[in-house]
Design a protein around this motif. Structure first.
Motif, PDB file in Angstrom:
ATOM      1  N   LEU A   1       0.823  -1.212   0.000  1.00  0.00           N
ATOM      2  CA  LEU A   1       0.000   0.000   0.000  1.00  0.00           C
ATOM      3  C   LEU A   1       0.857   1.262   0.000  1.00  0.00           C
ATOM      4  O   LEU A   1       0.573   2.215  -0.728  1.00  0.00           O
ATOM      5  CB  LEU A   1      -0.929  -0.001   1.216  1.00  0.00           C
ATOM      6  CG  LEU A   1      -2.058  -1.035   1.175  1.00  0.00           C
ATOM      7  CD1 LEU A   1      -2.729  -1.147   2.544  1.00  0.00           C
ATOM      8  CD2 LEU A   1      -3.079  -0.682   0.110  1.00  0.00           C
ATOM      9  N   LEU A   2       1.933   1.261   0.789  1.00  0.00           N
ATOM     10  CA  LEU A   2       2.791   2.447   0.843  1.00  0.00           C
ATOM     11  C   LEU A   2       3.597   2.639  -0.435  1.00  0.00           C
ATOM     12  O   LEU A   2       3.873   3.768  -0.845  1.00  0.00           O
ATOM     13  CB  LEU A   2       3.709   2.383   2.067  1.00  0.00           C
ATOM     14  CG  LEU A   2       2.985   2.450   3.422  1.00  0.00           C
ATOM     15  CD1 LEU A   2       3.966   2.259   4.568  1.00  0.00           C
ATOM     16  CD2 LEU A   2       2.212   3.744   3.578  1.00  0.00           C
ATOM     17  N   VAL A   3       3.961   1.539  -1.085  1.00  0.00           N
ATOM     18  CA  VAL A   3       4.648   1.645  -2.385  1.00  0.00           C
ATOM     19  C   VAL A   3       3.693   2.218  -3.434  1.00  0.00           C
ATOM     20  O   VAL A   3       4.124   2.834  -4.409  1.00  0.00           O
ATOM     21  CB  VAL A   3       5.198   0.257  -2.813  1.00  0.00           C
ATOM     22  CG1 VAL A   3       5.617   0.245  -4.264  1.00  0.00           C
ATOM     23  CG2 VAL A   3       6.375  -0.126  -1.929  1.00  0.00           C
ATOM     24  N   GLY A   4       2.394   2.063  -3.203  1.00  0.00           N
ATOM     25  CA  GLY A   4       1.407   2.618  -4.126  1.00  0.00           C
ATOM     26  C   GLY A   4       1.324   4.128  -4.106  1.00  0.00           C
ATOM     27  O   GLY A   4       0.751   4.728  -5.021  1.00  0.00           O
ATOM     28  N   LEU A   5       1.912   4.766  -3.092  1.00  0.00           N
ATOM     29  CA  LEU A   5       1.834   6.230  -3.013  1.00  0.00           C
ATOM     30  C   LEU A   5       2.456   6.933  -4.222  1.00  0.00           C
ATOM     31  O   LEU A   5       1.830   7.823  -4.802  1.00  0.00           O
ATOM     32  CB  LEU A   5       2.475   6.721  -1.707  1.00  0.00           C
ATOM     33  CG  LEU A   5       1.740   6.331  -0.424  1.00  0.00           C
ATOM     34  CD1 LEU A   5       2.543   6.736   0.799  1.00  0.00           C
ATOM     35  CD2 LEU A   5       0.358   6.948  -0.385  1.00  0.00           C
ATOM     36  N   PRO A   6       3.671   6.557  -4.661  1.00  0.00           N
ATOM     37  CA  PRO A   6       4.211   7.202  -5.867  1.00  0.00           C
ATOM     38  C   PRO A   6       3.403   6.886  -7.126  1.00  0.00           C
ATOM     39  O   PRO A   6       3.388   7.679  -8.067  1.00  0.00           O
ATOM     40  CB  PRO A   6       5.630   6.630  -5.984  1.00  0.00           C
ATOM     41  CG  PRO A   6       5.959   6.090  -4.643  1.00  0.00           C
ATOM     42  CD  PRO A   6       4.656   5.692  -4.023  1.00  0.00           C
ATOM     43  N   VAL A   7       2.722   5.748  -7.126  1.00  0.00           N
ATOM     44  CA  VAL A   7       1.891   5.385  -8.291  1.00  0.00           C
ATOM     45  C   VAL A   7       0.772   6.407  -8.478  1.00  0.00           C
ATOM     46  O   VAL A   7       0.404   6.743  -9.605  1.00  0.00           O
ATOM     47  CB  VAL A   7       1.335   3.955  -8.132  1.00  0.00           C
ATOM     48  CG1 VAL A   7       0.362   3.615  -9.240  1.00  0.00           C
ATOM     49  CG2 VAL A   7       2.476   2.951  -8.073  1.00  0.00           C
ATOM     50  N   VAL A   8       0.241   6.923  -7.373  1.00  0.00           N
ATOM     51  CA  VAL A   8      -0.803   7.952  -7.452  1.00  0.00           C
ATOM     52  C   VAL A   8      -0.269   9.171  -8.198  1.00  0.00           C
ATOM     53  O   VAL A   8      -0.921   9.706  -9.096  1.00  0.00           O
ATOM     54  CB  VAL A   8      -1.285   8.350  -6.037  1.00  0.00           C
ATOM     55  CG1 VAL A   8      -2.222   9.543  -6.092  1.00  0.00           C
ATOM     56  CG2 VAL A   8      -1.967   7.170  -5.350  1.00  0.00           C
ATOM     57  N   ASP A   9       0.947   9.603  -7.844  1.00  0.00           N
ATOM     58  CA  ASP A   9       1.536  10.780  -8.490  1.00  0.00           C
ATOM     59  C   ASP A   9       1.821  10.532  -9.970  1.00  0.00           C
ATOM     60  O   ASP A   9       1.561  11.392 -10.811  1.00  0.00           O
ATOM     61  CB  ASP A   9       2.849  11.164  -7.791  1.00  0.00           C
ATOM     62  CG  ASP A   9       2.644  11.412  -6.308  1.00  0.00           C
ATOM     63  OD1 ASP A   9       1.560  11.877  -5.947  1.00  0.00           O
ATOM     64  OD2 ASP A   9       3.566  11.131  -5.535  1.00  0.00           O
ATOM     65  N   LEU A  10       2.376   9.360 -10.266  1.00  0.00           N
ATOM     66  CA  LEU A  10       2.669   9.029 -11.667  1.00  0.00           C
ATOM     67  C   LEU A  10       1.397   8.953 -12.497  1.00  0.00           C
ATOM     68  O   LEU A  10       1.361   9.396 -13.647  1.00  0.00           O
ATOM     69  CB  LEU A  10       3.431   7.708 -11.741  1.00  0.00           C
ATOM     70  CG  LEU A  10       4.850   7.731 -11.172  1.00  0.00           C
ATOM     71  CD1 LEU A  10       5.441   6.326 -11.152  1.00  0.00           C
ATOM     72  CD2 LEU A  10       5.734   8.669 -11.983  1.00  0.00           C
ATOM     73  N   THR A  11       0.349   8.415 -11.914  1.00  0.00           N
ATOM     74  CA  THR A  11      -0.936   8.322 -12.622  1.00  0.00           C
ATOM     75  C   THR A  11      -1.489   9.705 -12.911  1.00  0.00           C
ATOM     76  O   THR A  11      -1.959   9.985 -14.022  1.00  0.00           O
ATOM     77  CB  THR A  11      -1.947   7.506 -11.799  1.00  0.00           C
ATOM     78  OG1 THR A  11      -1.406   6.205 -11.560  1.00  0.00           O
ATOM     79  CG2 THR A  11      -3.277   7.384 -12.519  1.00  0.00           C
ATOM     80  N   LEU A  12      -1.416  10.591 -11.913  1.00  0.00           N
ATOM     81  CA  LEU A  12      -1.901  11.961 -12.113  1.00  0.00           C
ATOM     82  C   LEU A  12      -1.132  12.649 -13.237  1.00  0.00           C
ATOM     83  O   LEU A  12      -1.734  13.278 -14.119  1.00  0.00           O
ATOM     84  CB  LEU A  12      -1.773  12.758 -10.817  1.00  0.00           C
ATOM     85  CG  LEU A  12      -2.118  14.250 -10.920  1.00  0.00           C
ATOM     86  CD1 LEU A  12      -3.566  14.444 -11.335  1.00  0.00           C
ATOM     87  CD2 LEU A  12      -1.839  14.945  -9.590  1.00  0.00           C
ATOM     88  N   PHE A  13       0.194  12.515 -13.234  1.00  0.00           N
ATOM     89  CA  PHE A  13       0.980  13.173 -14.276  1.00  0.00           C
ATOM     90  C   PHE A  13       0.703  12.542 -15.645  1.00  0.00           C
ATOM     91  O   PHE A  13       0.593  13.250 -16.648  1.00  0.00           O
ATOM     92  CB  PHE A  13       2.471  13.115 -13.963  1.00  0.00           C
ATOM     93  CG  PHE A  13       3.287  13.951 -14.897  1.00  0.00           C
ATOM     94  CD1 PHE A  13       3.226  15.329 -14.835  1.00  0.00           C
ATOM     95  CD2 PHE A  13       4.099  13.366 -15.860  1.00  0.00           C
ATOM     96  CE1 PHE A  13       3.967  16.123 -15.709  1.00  0.00           C
ATOM     97  CE2 PHE A  13       4.834  14.145 -16.728  1.00  0.00           C
ATOM     98  CZ  PHE A  13       4.766  15.526 -16.655  1.00  0.00           C
ATOM     99  N   ALA A  14       0.553  11.224 -15.695  1.00  0.00           N
ATOM    100  CA  ALA A  14       0.242  10.558 -16.967  1.00  0.00           C
ATOM    101  C   ALA A  14      -1.105  11.048 -17.513  1.00  0.00           C
ATOM    102  O   ALA A  14      -1.242  11.290 -18.730  1.00  0.00           O
ATOM    103  CB  ALA A  14       0.221   9.047 -16.774  1.00  0.00           C
ATOM    104  N   LEU A  15      -2.085  11.222 -16.640  1.00  0.00           N
ATOM    105  CA  LEU A  15      -3.391  11.724 -17.087  1.00  0.00           C
ATOM    106  C   LEU A  15      -3.299  13.174 -17.550  1.00  0.00           C
ATOM    107  O   LEU A  15      -3.995  13.593 -18.479  1.00  0.00           O
ATOM    108  CB  LEU A  15      -4.418  11.577 -15.962  1.00  0.00           C
ATOM    109  CG  LEU A  15      -4.794  10.137 -15.616  1.00  0.00           C
ATOM    110  CD1 LEU A  15      -5.654  10.088 -14.362  1.00  0.00           C
ATOM    111  CD2 LEU A  15      -5.504   9.460 -16.782  1.00  0.00           C
ATOM    112  N   THR A  16      -2.395  13.938 -16.925  1.00  0.00           N
ATOM    113  CA  THR A  16      -2.157  15.317 -17.364  1.00  0.00           C
ATOM    114  C   THR A  16      -1.579  15.328 -18.778  1.00  0.00           C
ATOM    115  O   THR A  16      -2.006  16.118 -19.634  1.00  0.00           O
ATOM    116  CB  THR A  16      -1.196  16.025 -16.388  1.00  0.00           C
ATOM    117  OG1 THR A  16      -1.766  16.000 -15.093  1.00  0.00           O
ATOM    118  CG2 THR A  16      -0.947  17.459 -16.792  1.00  0.00           C
TER     119      THR A  16
END
Length: 196
Positions: free
Chosen positions: A36-51
């Motif tokens: 779950l904690l490793v998933g934290l950077p995935v949130v940021d990468l997903t946001l930037f990819a959607l941008t």
């Protein structure tokens, strides 16, 4: 749409962080906590990819796209220290851990603390500006560069101010009040009673 995605990313960050810490300290499921904690950077990468996808889809570049890059930059610069802060407080409240100490206020410990904040700020600014620069070719290049120029100035000033503040603490370390007993930059007692 990007503002909604940023808000969703912020909510997802805190939910993942809370679930990760709960899994670690309340459920004693360390592997699940790590996932779950490793998933934290995935949130940021997903946001930037959607941008990026939004701009490639023909959206006009705006401050919200730069804000999404800023969110990712902040998470990279400050994310690890934020997770450590939350971990200490969660452990104290729910797992019998020691009470978290506040930031040091005096002496060389305070100076080191200010330089750590400075490093996080500079890293955040550099990552954000790098990501914003990567967005320029996706947003009609020079035609939209003006949309992002204010961010270069604001983040540059923020980084410079942090360097100046840390430098001032190096040149003029903050001294503890007279009569204070200081350990690790924190007042732990007094040699004389406070005047009434």
């Amino acid at each position: 749409m990007i503002v909604t995605l940023i808000l969703a990313a912020e909510v997802a960050f805190w939910i993942l962080l809370g679930l990760g810490l709960a899994a670690r300290y309340l459920l004693r499921l360390r592997t699940l906590s790590t996932v779950l904690l490793v998933g934290l950077p995935v949130v940021d990468l997903t946001l930037f990819a959607l941008t990026v996808l939004d701009l490639r889809g023909g959206a006009t570049a705006g401050w919200t796209h730069a804000l999404a890059a800023g969110y990712a930059g902040f998470s990279i610069g400050y994310g690890p220290s934020l997770v450590r802060w939350a971990d200490r407080h969660f452990q104290y409240r729910f797992a019998g851990g020691p009470k978290p100490m506040g930031a040091p206020k005096y002496g060389p410990e305070r100076t080191r603390h200010e330089w750590r904040i400075c490093r996080r700020t500079v890293v955040s600014a550099a990552v954000t500006l790098g990501l914003i620069t990567a967005l320029v070719p996706l947003s009609d290049g020079a035609a939209q560069f003006g949309t992002f120029t204010g961010w270069y100035l604001r983040l540059g000033i923020t980084a410079v101010v942090n360097v100046i503040v840390a430098g001032c603490y190096s040149l003029w370390p903050k001294e503890a009040p007279a009569g204070a007993i200081v350990e690790a930059g924190r007042v732990v007692g007094r040699t004389t009673p406070r005047p009434r």
